[in-house]
Enzyme design. Structure first.
Site, PDB file in Angstrom:
ATOM      1  N   LYS A  22     -31.283   8.507 -39.735  1.00  0.00           N
ATOM      2  CA  LYS A  22     -31.030   7.475 -38.603  1.00  0.00           C
ATOM      3  C   LYS A  22     -32.558   7.165 -38.295  1.00  0.00           C
ATOM      4  O   LYS A  22     -32.671   5.754 -38.091  1.00  0.00           O
ATOM      5  CB  LYS A  22     -30.484   8.321 -37.510  1.00  0.00           C
ATOM      6  CG  LYS A  22     -29.963   7.574 -36.317  1.00  0.00           C
ATOM      7  CD  LYS A  22     -29.703   8.109 -35.015  1.00  0.00           C
ATOM      8  CE  LYS A  22     -30.553   8.970 -34.183  1.00  0.00           C
ATOM      9  NZ  LYS A  22     -31.432   8.560 -33.262  1.00  0.00           N
ATOM     10  N   ASN A  23     -33.443   7.905 -37.968  1.00  0.00           N
ATOM     11  CA  ASN A  23     -34.585   7.839 -37.523  1.00  0.00           C
ATOM     12  C   ASN A  23     -35.436   6.835 -38.384  1.00  0.00           C
ATOM     13  O   ASN A  23     -36.106   6.023 -38.023  1.00  0.00           O
ATOM     14  CB  ASN A  23     -35.592   8.981 -37.054  1.00  0.00           C
ATOM     15  CG  ASN A  23     -34.943   9.780 -35.960  1.00  0.00           C
ATOM     16  OD1 ASN A  23     -34.212   9.093 -35.041  1.00  0.00           O
ATOM     17  ND2 ASN A  23     -35.014  10.964 -35.703  1.00  0.00           N
ATOM     18  N   CYS A 118     -31.753   9.062 -24.918  1.00  0.00           N
ATOM     19  CA  CYS A 118     -31.449  10.298 -24.351  1.00  0.00           C
ATOM     20  C   CYS A 118     -32.483  10.706 -23.270  1.00  0.00           C
ATOM     21  O   CYS A 118     -33.546  10.823 -23.354  1.00  0.00           O
ATOM     22  CB  CYS A 118     -31.361  11.306 -25.498  1.00  0.00           C
ATOM     23  SG  CYS A 118     -30.023  11.219 -26.667  1.00  0.00           S
ATOM     24  N   ARG A 123     -41.315  10.904 -22.361  1.00  0.00           N
ATOM     25  CA  ARG A 123     -41.539  10.045 -23.739  1.00  0.00           C
ATOM     26  C   ARG A 123     -42.053   8.689 -23.374  1.00  0.00           C
ATOM     27  O   ARG A 123     -41.354   7.758 -23.563  1.00  0.00           O
ATOM     28  CB  ARG A 123     -40.195  10.006 -24.412  1.00  0.00           C
ATOM     29  CG  ARG A 123     -39.705  11.484 -25.009  1.00  0.00           C
ATOM     30  CD  ARG A 123     -38.809  11.205 -26.172  1.00  0.00           C
ATOM     31  NE  ARG A 123     -37.289  10.548 -25.950  1.00  0.00           N
ATOM     32  CZ  ARG A 123     -36.356  10.360 -26.534  1.00  0.00           C
ATOM     33  NH1 ARG A 123     -36.511  10.712 -27.929  1.00  0.00           N
ATOM     34  NH2 ARG A 123     -35.300  10.016 -26.566  1.00  0.00           N
ATOM     35  N   ASP A 309     -35.826  18.361 -32.905  1.00  0.00           N
ATOM     36  CA  ASP A 309     -34.416  17.946 -33.191  1.00  0.00           C
ATOM     37  C   ASP A 309     -33.462  18.804 -33.838  1.00  0.00           C
ATOM     38  O   ASP A 309     -32.425  18.495 -33.919  1.00  0.00           O
ATOM     39  CB  ASP A 309     -34.558  16.602 -34.084  1.00  0.00           C
ATOM     40  CG  ASP A 309     -34.899  15.312 -33.381  1.00  0.00           C
ATOM     41  OD1 ASP A 309     -34.920  15.470 -32.033  1.00  0.00           O
ATOM     42  OD2 ASP A 309     -35.165  14.169 -33.878  1.00  0.00           O
ATOM     43  N   ARG A 401     -24.360   8.574 -32.099  1.00  0.00           N
ATOM     44  CA  ARG A 401     -25.447   8.198 -32.236  1.00  0.00           C
ATOM     45  C   ARG A 401     -26.195   8.584 -33.482  1.00  0.00           C
ATOM     46  O   ARG A 401     -27.152   7.726 -34.111  1.00  0.00           O
ATOM     47  CB  ARG A 401     -26.492   8.238 -31.042  1.00  0.00           C
ATOM     48  CG  ARG A 401     -25.836   7.427 -29.765  1.00  0.00           C
ATOM     49  CD  ARG A 401     -27.103   7.518 -28.499  1.00  0.00           C
ATOM     50  NE  ARG A 401     -28.262   7.322 -29.205  1.00  0.00           N
ATOM     51  CZ  ARG A 401     -29.220   8.195 -29.008  1.00  0.00           C
ATOM     52  NH1 ARG A 401     -29.142   9.249 -28.238  1.00  0.00           N
ATOM     53  NH2 ARG A 401     -30.557   7.809 -29.473  1.00  0.00           N
TER      54      ARG A 401
END
Length: 424
Positions: A22-23, A118, A123, A309, A401
């Site tokens: 995903k990232n 999220c 961040r 993560d 997601r």
């Protein structure tokens, strides 16, 4: 609203195919804005975040088509008709800020809303902005938007020294630098595999990049980039998550497409708990047979350290491990929101600031719990695999997601798991 129902059902056995990251995909997609020629991504995951990025690119005038059941993304930015990324789309996902560097580099201006995502800490995007300012951009924050303009003649190469390694800021600076005039050197760059994957794609498009995957990246700007076809690297976080499934529930699972190099620090910790990890011709096999896992301490760090993560998922394992584990979160503040939900399932967890102390219990109990973010959601599902009775996880839109067909993948290995909705 969908929920996930998990019933503790004993050991797992089978195979799970690891999807594209995903990232990585979210980083590769904005690269289409750097060229008017087609960019095609293969091995793309089918996730809500990917759909959100597609919607954002389309709102700018890009063409985005999902081919081969969505696993191939065909994109073209030959007809961009606006340089404004609206709040209504950007607020859904932090990765949206990654359109800023490419638009500024190719078109000389951009207006991008400050992003959402999220709720796992502040961040801030200040490092993204400072990197672009170092390349000559004029930036103004106004009404929740970043208004950016490149100097006459375009962005200029610069030396960018990050105070700490930021994945997103490295990616934004890297993409912008490919079309900047002269040489850009990024110091204290993030080293994640997604950075190297982005650099590989940009190189196929004609960029001149050296050092991706190390802490110093050098980019020689070019006048234009072309099209390319590029496979998205395997998702190391999905890989680590499914490695934890047999570690928690027992049994043996082979993870197709996984490599130890993607999760080396995590794999070392997992083996220290007594779990067996072996490399196969097709990926990795993870097995735990017999005794409970042993408690191990964890400190999250930038790659190649233990990934933040995977912290929530590792905590789920520690909840039933022998002994006491200390998990220290050094990447994001406020990332222990899953702890109270695990406590509802009978876990013994004490949180003080950025440290969680977990004393393993012999048995968790199923309970209704609520997902607070993407990784927290899957940690509760993993805990449910080892719990007595039923666990119902709500707010699984977080899960969607980042995890593709999770119920089917775990169900194929013998997990008793299903998706339910209020209409069922």
């Amino acid at each position: 609203m969908d929920r996930i129902l998990v019933r503790g059902n004993g050991p797992l056995d089978g195979t799970i195919e690891i999807s594209g990251a995903k990232n990585a995909c979210l980083t590769l997609m904005p690269a289409t804005l750097l060229t008017e020629e087609p960019l095609t991504l293969t091995n793309a995951p089918r996730l809500s975040d990917i759909r959100t990025m597609s919607t954002l690119l389309q709102s700018l005038g890009a063409e985005v088509s999902g081919l081969a059941n969505g696993r191939v993304l065909a994109m073209s930015s030959h007809n961009i008709d606006t340089l404004t990324a609206d709040y209504d789309i950007v607020r859904k996902m932090r990765a949206s800020i990654l359109v800023l560097g490419p638009m500024l580099a190719r078109f000389g201006s951009a207006v991008v809303s400050l992003p959402g995502g999220c709720a796992i800490g502040a961040r801030p995007v200040d490092l993204h902005l400072k990197a672009l300012e170092a390349m000559g951009a004029d930036l103004e924050l106004r009404d929740g938007y970043v208004h950016a303009k490149a100097p006459t003649g375009g962005l200029r190469g610069a030396r960018i020294a990050f105070p700490f390694a930021s994945v997103g800021a490295t990616e934004n600076a890297l993409m912008a630098a490919t079309l900047a005039k002269g040489t850009t050197i990024i110091e204290n760059a993030a080293r994640e595999p997604e950075i190297a994957d982005l650099a590989d794609c940009l190189t196929k498009m004609g960029a001149h990049i050296d050092g991706a995957g190390t802490s110093t990246i050098t980019i020689e700007g070019v006048d234009r980039l072309g099209g390319a076809t590029h496979p998205v690297v395997a998702d190391r976080i999905e890989l680590g998550t499914y490695m934890l499934a047999p570690a928690i529930a027992g049994g043996s699972v082979e993870l197709l497409g996984g490599t130890r190099a993607l999760v080396a620090a995590f794999a070392d910790k997992l083996e220290a708990t007594g779990v067996e990890i072996t490399e196969t011709d097709k990926g990795l096999r993870v097995a735990r047979n017999g005794e409970r896992a042993r408690a191990v301490d964890v400190v999250t760090e930038p790659f190649p350290g233990f990934p933040t993560d995977l912290q929530a998922q590792m905590m789920a394992l520690m909840c039933t491990a022998q002994g006491t584990a200390v998990l220290e979160e050094k990447i994001f503040e406020n990332r222990f929101m899953h702890a109270p939900e695990l406590i509802r399932m009978g876990a013994s967890i004490d949180v003080h600031g950025g440290t969680a102390t977990v004393t393993g219990v012999e048995q968790l109990r199923g309970a209704p719990v609520m997902a607070t973010d993407l990784r927290a959601s899957v940690s509760l599902i993993l805990a449910g695999l080892a719990a007595e009775g039923e666990t119902v996880v709500s707010r699984v839109y977080h899960l969607d997601r980042g995890y593709e067909r999770l119920e089917q993948k775990l169900g194929a290995c013998g997990a008793n798991i299903e998706r339910i909705s209020d209409d069922d």
